[in-house]
Design a protein around this motif. Structure first.
Motif, PDB file in Angstrom:
ATOM      1  N   ASP A  49       0.974  -1.161  -0.187  1.00 43.54           N
ATOM      2  CA  ASP A  49       0.017   0.103   0.012  1.00 43.54           C
ATOM      3  C   ASP A  49       0.860   1.320   0.029  1.00 43.54           C
ATOM      4  O   ASP A  49       1.626   1.498   0.925  1.00 43.54           O
ATOM      5  CB  ASP A  49      -0.844   0.030   1.165  1.00 43.54           C
ATOM      6  N   VAL A  50       0.786   1.880  -1.107  1.00 42.23           N
ATOM      7  CA  VAL A  50       1.794   3.147  -1.207  1.00 42.23           C
ATOM      8  C   VAL A  50       0.799   4.536  -1.486  1.00 42.23           C
ATOM      9  O   VAL A  50       1.276   5.627  -1.558  1.00 42.23           O
ATOM     10  CB  VAL A  50       2.505   3.125  -2.463  1.00 42.23           C
ATOM     11  N   SER A  51      -0.418   4.227  -0.877  1.00 43.41           N
ATOM     12  CA  SER A  51      -1.258   5.653  -1.078  1.00 43.41           C
ATOM     13  C   SER A  51      -0.698   6.780   0.021  1.00 43.41           C
ATOM     14  O   SER A  51      -0.532   6.502   1.088  1.00 43.41           O
ATOM     15  CB  SER A  51      -2.825   5.255  -0.677  1.00 43.41           C
ATOM     16  N   GLY A  52      -0.498   7.947  -0.800  1.00 42.64           N
ATOM     17  CA  GLY A  52       0.095   8.924   0.041  1.00 42.64           C
ATOM     18  C   GLY A  52       1.361   9.065   0.124  1.00 42.64           C
ATOM     19  O   GLY A  52       1.742  10.049   0.950  1.00 42.64           O
ATOM     20  N   ARG A  53       2.062   8.115  -0.055  1.00 41.36           N
ATOM     21  CA  ARG A  53       3.575   8.009   0.133  1.00 41.36           C
ATOM     22  C   ARG A  53       4.371   8.653  -1.064  1.00 41.36           C
ATOM     23  O   ARG A  53       3.781   8.774  -1.923  1.00 41.36           O
ATOM     24  CB  ARG A  53       3.970   6.610   0.354  1.00 41.36           C
ATOM     25  N   ARG A  54       5.377   9.465  -0.882  1.00 37.49           N
ATOM     26  CA  ARG A  54       6.086   9.994  -1.563  1.00 37.49           C
ATOM     27  C   ARG A  54       7.368   9.265  -2.280  1.00 37.49           C
ATOM     28  O   ARG A  54       8.140   8.631  -1.474  1.00 37.49           O
ATOM     29  CB  ARG A  54       6.947  11.297  -1.140  1.00 37.49           C
ATOM     30  N   ILE A  55       7.184   8.655  -3.380  1.00 38.26           N
ATOM     31  CA  ILE A  55       8.243   7.736  -3.945  1.00 38.26           C
ATOM     32  C   ILE A  55       9.100   8.277  -5.275  1.00 38.26           C
ATOM     33  O   ILE A  55       8.666   8.835  -5.989  1.00 38.26           O
ATOM     34  CB  ILE A  55       7.465   6.422  -4.507  1.00 38.26           C
ATOM     35  N   LEU A  56      10.418   8.072  -5.131  1.00 42.10           N
ATOM     36  CA  LEU A  56      11.320   8.020  -6.059  1.00 42.10           C
ATOM     37  C   LEU A  56      11.586   7.067  -6.855  1.00 42.10           C
ATOM     38  O   LEU A  56      12.015   5.775  -6.268  1.00 42.10           O
ATOM     39  CB  LEU A  56      12.608   8.708  -5.531  1.00 42.10           C
ATOM     40  N   ASP A  57      11.327   6.984  -8.199  1.00 41.66           N
ATOM     41  CA  ASP A  57      11.538   5.754  -9.214  1.00 41.66           C
ATOM     42  C   ASP A  57      12.945   6.296  -9.844  1.00 41.66           C
ATOM     43  O   ASP A  57      13.160   6.861 -10.563  1.00 41.66           O
ATOM     44  CB  ASP A  57      10.455   5.834 -10.225  1.00 41.66           C
ATOM     45  N   ASP A 116       9.637   8.906   1.160  1.00 40.57           N
ATOM     46  CA  ASP A 116       9.282   7.805   1.814  1.00 40.57           C
ATOM     47  C   ASP A 116       9.885   6.369   1.390  1.00 40.57           C
ATOM     48  O   ASP A 116      10.292   5.693   2.169  1.00 40.57           O
ATOM     49  CB  ASP A 116       7.778   7.473   2.064  1.00 40.57           C
ATOM     50  N   ASP A 117       9.960   6.547   0.083  1.00 38.87           N
ATOM     51  CA  ASP A 117      10.191   5.096  -0.505  1.00 38.87           C
ATOM     52  C   ASP A 117      11.091   5.480  -1.693  1.00 38.87           C
ATOM     53  O   ASP A 117      10.850   6.607  -2.456  1.00 38.87           O
ATOM     54  CB  ASP A 117       9.285   4.249  -1.089  1.00 38.87           C
ATOM     55  N   VAL A 118      11.868   4.692  -2.122  1.00 37.79           N
ATOM     56  CA  VAL A 118      12.798   4.619  -3.410  1.00 37.79           C
ATOM     57  C   VAL A 118      12.552   3.398  -4.059  1.00 37.79           C
ATOM     58  O   VAL A 118      12.723   2.281  -3.546  1.00 37.79           O
ATOM     59  CB  VAL A 118      14.364   5.034  -3.488  1.00 37.79           C
ATOM     60  N   VAL A 119      12.278   3.398  -5.285  1.00 40.03           N
ATOM     61  CA  VAL A 119      12.257   2.078  -5.970  1.00 40.03           C
ATOM     62  C   VAL A 119      13.399   1.969  -7.264  1.00 40.03           C
ATOM     63  O   VAL A 119      13.544   3.125  -7.617  1.00 40.03           O
ATOM     64  CB  VAL A 119      11.194   1.658  -6.884  1.00 40.03           C
ATOM     65  N   ALA A 120      14.317   1.304  -7.268  1.00 38.10           N
ATOM     66  CA  ALA A 120      15.222   1.065  -8.021  1.00 38.10           C
ATOM     67  C   ALA A 120      15.364  -0.313  -9.129  1.00 38.10           C
ATOM     68  O   ALA A 120      16.127  -1.326  -8.562  1.00 38.10           O
ATOM     69  CB  ALA A 120      16.773   1.204  -7.520  1.00 38.10           C
ATOM     70  N   SER A 121      14.467  -0.463  -9.744  1.00 37.49           N
ATOM     71  CA  SER A 121      14.222  -1.703 -10.476  1.00 37.49           C
ATOM     72  C   SER A 121      14.976  -1.859 -12.069  1.00 37.49           C
ATOM     73  O   SER A 121      14.845  -1.001 -12.582  1.00 37.49           O
ATOM     74  CB  SER A 121      12.602  -1.790 -10.908  1.00 37.49           C
ATOM     75  N   LEU A 122      15.763  -2.820 -11.611  1.00 42.39           N
ATOM     76  CA  LEU A 122      16.875  -3.431 -12.777  1.00 42.39           C
ATOM     77  C   LEU A 122      17.800  -1.994 -13.121  1.00 42.39           C
ATOM     78  O   LEU A 122      17.925  -1.760 -14.394  1.00 42.39           O
ATOM     79  CB  LEU A 122      16.167  -3.580 -13.878  1.00 42.39           C
ATOM     80  N   VAL A 123      18.372  -1.523 -12.081  1.00 47.08           N
ATOM     81  CA  VAL A 123      19.332  -0.234 -12.436  1.00 47.08           C
ATOM     82  C   VAL A 123      20.773  -0.735 -11.894  1.00 47.08           C
ATOM     83  O   VAL A 123      21.765  -0.515 -12.636  1.00 47.08           O
ATOM     84  CB  VAL A 123      18.709   0.907 -11.688  1.00 47.08           C
ATOM     85  N   LEU A 124      20.746  -1.027 -10.895  1.00 47.07           N
ATOM     86  CA  LEU A 124      22.169  -1.074  -9.975  1.00 47.07           C
ATOM     87  C   LEU A 124      23.146  -2.076 -10.777  1.00 47.07           C
ATOM     88  O   LEU A 124      24.320  -1.878 -10.739  1.00 47.07           O
ATOM     89  CB  LEU A 124      22.024  -1.507  -8.532  1.00 47.07           C
TER      90      LEU A 124
END
Length: 244
Positions: A49-57, A116-124
Motif C-alpha cells: 500500500d503506497v497511498s499517500g507516500r512520496r516515492i522516487l523511481d 518515503d520510498d525509493v524503487v530502483a528496478s533493474l538499475v544497479l
C-alpha cells in the motif's frame, strides 16, 4: 528477450545509453515477460500500500512502474540518465509529471530525506560502483524509509557462465533484440555477499529478499521452457531495504 543474433543491424552501447533504442525498448517492456509479468509486478507487490507516500523511481525508463505506483495513490518523482526515456515517461505521465534527467552515479538533484520510498528496478546492475549511488539513495530517503531493488540474480550469472569466478565483481555483456535491432548491454555481476555488504555500508538493513514467481496472468507462451511443475525461474533478485 535475449537472443544470439547475427551482426547485422547491431549496436553496442554504454551501460545506460538507451537513447538510440528507447522507443523499441519501452515497447518490449510493455508486453515482455521479464518486465511486464515479472519485475514490475514483483516490485509493486513488495511496495504494498503506497497511498499517500512520496516515492522516487530511480532509473524510471519510460515510466511504467511510476505510472503503476501513481495509480495506487503514490506521489511519484522519476529520473533516468536517458533523456529519450524521460521524454517517453513524460508522454505517459503527463507534461506536469515530476521527471528529471539525472545520473544515479552522480549526486542527485533532491533534498535530504525527501522521499518515503525509493524503487530502483533493474538499475544497479549497470553500475560497477554501488557505494556512491546507494549513499545518495540513502540521503534522499527519510529514516525508516524503504529502498526496493531488483537486480540480475547472481546465480543466473553462475549458471550461464560456469567458468567465471562467481565471487569477483565482473563486467559482462549480453545481446538483446529490440524491434529488430540487436543491442549489446553491459552489466556488472556482483556476488550476493557483496550486495549485502554494500547495503550495510550505505546505511541500510535488509528486511526482505524475494525470488518470486511470475505474475499469475502471465501468458503461457511467454514462460521459459522447462517450467512444467515449477513455480518460478531464476532471473532477478529483489530486496526491500530499510534506511537505518
Amino acid at each position: 528477450m535475449h537472443a544470439h543474433a547475427s551482426c547485422k543491424n547491431e549496436v553496442r552501447v554504454t551501460a545506460t545509453d538507451y537513447d538510440s533504442f528507447a522507443t523499441a525498448y519501452s515497447a518490449e517492456n510493455e508486453k515482455g515477460l521479464f518486465n511486464a509479468y515479472y519485475a514490475r509486478p514483483a516490485v509493486l507487490h513488495l511496495a504494498g500500500d503506497v497511498s499517500g507516500r512520496r516515492i522516487l523511481d530511480a532509473g524510471c525508463g519510460s515510466g511504467p512502474l511510476a505510472a503503476a505506483l501513481h495509480a495506487k495513490g503514490a506521489a511519484v518523482t522519476g529520473f533516468d540518465v536517458s533523456a529519450a526515456m524521460v521524454d517517453l515517461a513524460r508522454q505517459r505521465l503527463g507534461e506536469d509529471a515530476d521527471l528529471h534527467v539525472a545520473d544515479l552515479a552522480a549526486p542527485l538533484p533532491f533534498a535530504d530525506a525527501e522521499f518515503d520510498d525509493v524503487v530502483a528496478s533493474l538499475v544497479l546492475h549497470y553500475l560497477k560502483d554501488w557505494a556512491g549511488p546507494l549513499s545518495e539513495l540513502r540521503r534522499v530517503l527519510k529514516p525508516g524509509g524503504r529502498l526496493i531493488i531488483s537486480v540480475n540474480h547472481p546465480a543466473a550469472y553462475a549458471i550461464v557462465k560456469p567458468e567465471a569466478d562467481y565471487f569477483a565483481v565482473t563486467q559482462y555483456s549480453e545481446d538483446y533484440v529490440f524491434d529488430g535491432q540487436t543491442v549489446w548491454l553491459t552489466f556488472w555481476h556482483r556476488p550476493l555477499h557483496a550486495m549485502a555488504d554494500a547495503f550495510a555500508a550505505a546505511g541500510f538493513r535488509i528486511t526482505a529478499i524475494s525470488e518470486p514467481p511470475p505474475a499469475a496472468d502471465t501468458p503461457a507462451e511467454l514462460l521459459p521452457p522447462g517450467m512444467e511443475g515449477r513455480s518460478a525461474f531464476i532471473c532477478f533478485l529483489f530486496f526491500v531495504l530499510e534506511a537505518t
